[in-house]
Enzyme design. Sequence first.
Site, PDB file in Angstrom:
ATOM      1  N   HIS A  50       0.628  -0.976  -0.215  1.00 50.33           N
ATOM      2  CA  HIS A  50      -0.102   0.213   0.248  1.00 50.33           C
ATOM      3  C   HIS A  50       0.880   1.631   0.300  1.00 50.33           C
ATOM      4  O   HIS A  50       1.961   1.150   0.786  1.00 50.33           O
ATOM      5  CB  HIS A  50      -0.510   0.247   1.393  1.00 50.33           C
ATOM      6  CG  HIS A  50      -2.166  -0.663   1.115  1.00 50.33           C
ATOM      7  ND1 HIS A  50      -3.072  -0.631   2.026  1.00 50.33           N
ATOM      8  CD2 HIS A  50      -2.470  -1.838   0.725  1.00 50.33           C
ATOM      9  CE1 HIS A  50      -4.418  -1.422   1.076  1.00 50.33           C
ATOM     10  NE2 HIS A  50      -3.149  -2.077   0.298  1.00 50.33           N
ATOM     11  N   TYR A  72      -9.237   4.903   7.660  1.00 52.12           N
ATOM     12  CA  TYR A  72      -9.854   5.330   8.834  1.00 52.12           C
ATOM     13  C   TYR A  72     -10.509   6.322   9.173  1.00 52.12           C
ATOM     14  O   TYR A  72     -10.536   7.057   9.002  1.00 52.12           O
ATOM     15  CB  TYR A  72      -8.594   5.904   9.328  1.00 52.12           C
ATOM     16  CG  TYR A  72      -7.463   4.667  10.042  1.00 52.12           C
ATOM     17  CD1 TYR A  72      -6.232   4.216   9.092  1.00 52.12           C
ATOM     18  CD2 TYR A  72      -6.952   4.309  10.791  1.00 52.12           C
ATOM     19  CE1 TYR A  72      -5.853   3.520   8.875  1.00 52.12           C
ATOM     20  CE2 TYR A  72      -6.164   3.379  10.909  1.00 52.12           C
ATOM     21  CZ  TYR A  72      -5.242   2.562  10.088  1.00 52.12           C
ATOM     22  OH  TYR A  72      -4.469   1.944  10.518  1.00 52.12           O
ATOM     23  N   PRO A  85      -4.499  -0.154  18.909  1.00 52.70           N
ATOM     24  CA  PRO A  85      -4.367  -0.790  17.635  1.00 52.70           C
ATOM     25  C   PRO A  85      -4.262   0.068  16.932  1.00 52.70           C
ATOM     26  O   PRO A  85      -3.581  -0.247  15.632  1.00 52.70           O
ATOM     27  CB  PRO A  85      -5.379  -1.878  17.491  1.00 52.70           C
ATOM     28  CG  PRO A  85      -6.322  -1.851  18.424  1.00 52.70           C
ATOM     29  CD  PRO A  85      -5.715  -1.144  19.396  1.00 52.70           C
ATOM     30  N   LYS A 101       1.143  -0.762  15.356  1.00 48.53           N
ATOM     31  CA  LYS A 101       2.978  -0.565  15.985  1.00 48.53           C
ATOM     32  C   LYS A 101       2.491  -1.797  16.527  1.00 48.53           C
ATOM     33  O   LYS A 101       3.828  -2.817  16.657  1.00 48.53           O
ATOM     34  CB  LYS A 101       2.730   0.702  16.349  1.00 48.53           C
ATOM     35  CG  LYS A 101       2.705   2.515  15.639  1.00 48.53           C
ATOM     36  CD  LYS A 101       3.889   2.106  14.643  1.00 48.53           C
ATOM     37  CE  LYS A 101       3.560   2.926  13.803  1.00 48.53           C
ATOM     38  NZ  LYS A 101       4.212   2.184  13.265  1.00 48.53           N
ATOM     39  N   TYR A 130       3.489   5.865  10.316  1.00 49.04           N
ATOM     40  CA  TYR A 130       2.911   4.628   9.946  1.00 49.04           C
ATOM     41  C   TYR A 130       3.654   4.226   9.606  1.00 49.04           C
ATOM     42  O   TYR A 130       3.565   2.608   9.542  1.00 49.04           O
ATOM     43  CB  TYR A 130       1.415   6.008   9.049  1.00 49.04           C
ATOM     44  CG  TYR A 130       0.682   4.875   8.903  1.00 49.04           C
ATOM     45  CD1 TYR A 130      -0.477   4.379   9.790  1.00 49.04           C
ATOM     46  CD2 TYR A 130       0.395   3.645   8.217  1.00 49.04           C
ATOM     47  CE1 TYR A 130      -1.561   3.680   9.792  1.00 49.04           C
ATOM     48  CE2 TYR A 130      -0.433   3.166   7.861  1.00 49.04           C
ATOM     49  CZ  TYR A 130      -1.034   2.626   8.112  1.00 49.04           C
ATOM     50  OH  TYR A 130      -2.285   1.555   8.171  1.00 49.04           O
TER      51      TYR A 130
END
Length: 386
Positions: free
Chosen positions: A72, A196, A288, A292, A380
């Site tokens: 991604h 998200y 979550p 990570k 991220y």
Amino acid sequence: MRTQVAIIGGGPAGLLLSHLLHLQGIDSVVLESRDRGYVERRQRAGMLEQGTTDVLRETGAGERLDREGLVHHGLELRFDGAGHRVPLTDLTGRTVTVYAQTEIVKDLIAKRLEDGGDVRFETEVVELDASAPSVTFRGADGVTRTLDCDYIAGCDGFHGVSRPTVPGLRTFSREYPFAWLGVLADVPPSTDELIYANHERGFALHSLRSPEVSRLYLQVAPDEDIAAWSDARIWDELAARFATDDGWKLREGPITDKSITPMRSFVAEPMRHDRLFLAGDAAHIVPPTGAKGLNLAVSDVIVLARALTERYANGSETLLDGYSDACLRRVWRAEHFSYWMTTLLHVDPAADAFDRRLQQSHLAYVASSEAAKTSLAENYVGLPIA
Ligand code: FAD
Ligand code: DHB
């Protein structure tokens, strides 16, 4: 019996450590409390940092990951009925990969067994001595044995036996007033990149496992009863939280797995006591959001494998002595990022109108500022391993 490194826990941390040590000619025995089928099916993480995929690939455990992992280059933040893309690769030069933890565990177990590794399932640790290092355990055959060793790696997750044996640990923690209801569904993902979503009804995450399987999460109350969530109610709630002004549609399909995960932040310091080294969830937990946990478990064991390699190559304990500090620097960065992503995106039931306005302003800022998006992106995709 004797080995060089006794590893308690056959999750991603313990299995990868055993694999990395084997490549350096260091012997280990992995003692796992559950049976093989259970650890291979336990649904959890799915988003891997490039540092995680790199180590699997470079050490010969990435063949299926290369075939089936989905690379991604961005993610979507969705709020107020609209999506905002964070172009991870444009901003950082790095990618992330969707490949389920279950598959990593299967690949690593297969690799360890193929390489003649000693991985024992259904064992029960009876006693652990960190100074004259040994682990006494009852095997699947009911026989109790003592495994003498040079070092012990406590890779047995948050509820394991290693951490509670350490005297004088300093712990830091935060509980959150929500949990995640996670589902796996046999339906093609309704999106190419993760979404998200922040909605006044709560957070939702659209992730995926393959072109045919979707992975979705909903913010729920920490004491939520899973029986109250029929498949129809789950799909309705997901559709409401992901709804956009331009009529985006969520595809529905049969739900094959459903579970609720509490959310907490936790760190135990130091990550070493005498000859016992804690790694992964045994030493720290993150909520979550931001994916990570597994990646931190992997970076811990990379640092530990390097330190043990130096010790066996030339007798130096310098890297072992620096293990805890080296890991904790990265752990605390991930703790902050996970806390930040969690508070940015979830609805705190105790929040008042002022808190809500601050959150909306924060979301709008992250979505519109190149600097803020870059900060999110570099955390991220994962910061360099020490
Ligand atoms: P574990 O996976 O917990 O492994 C520990 C092992 O030790 C287990 O196999 C356990 O059975 C065994 N064990 C326990 N006690 C004993 C004992 N007494 N003796 C012997 N063995 C024992 N992380 C990410 O990076 N990305 C994500 O996308 C992500 N998503 C997540 C989604 C959810 C819903 C959840 C719950 C977690 C997620 N995580 C994610 C976190 C990630 O799953 C964990 O951080 C990861 O499993 C840690 O690996 P570990 O090997 O340290 O611990
Ligand atoms: C997944 C889990 C996460 O916590 C996350 O932030 C992204 C993806 C997943 O399970 O796919």
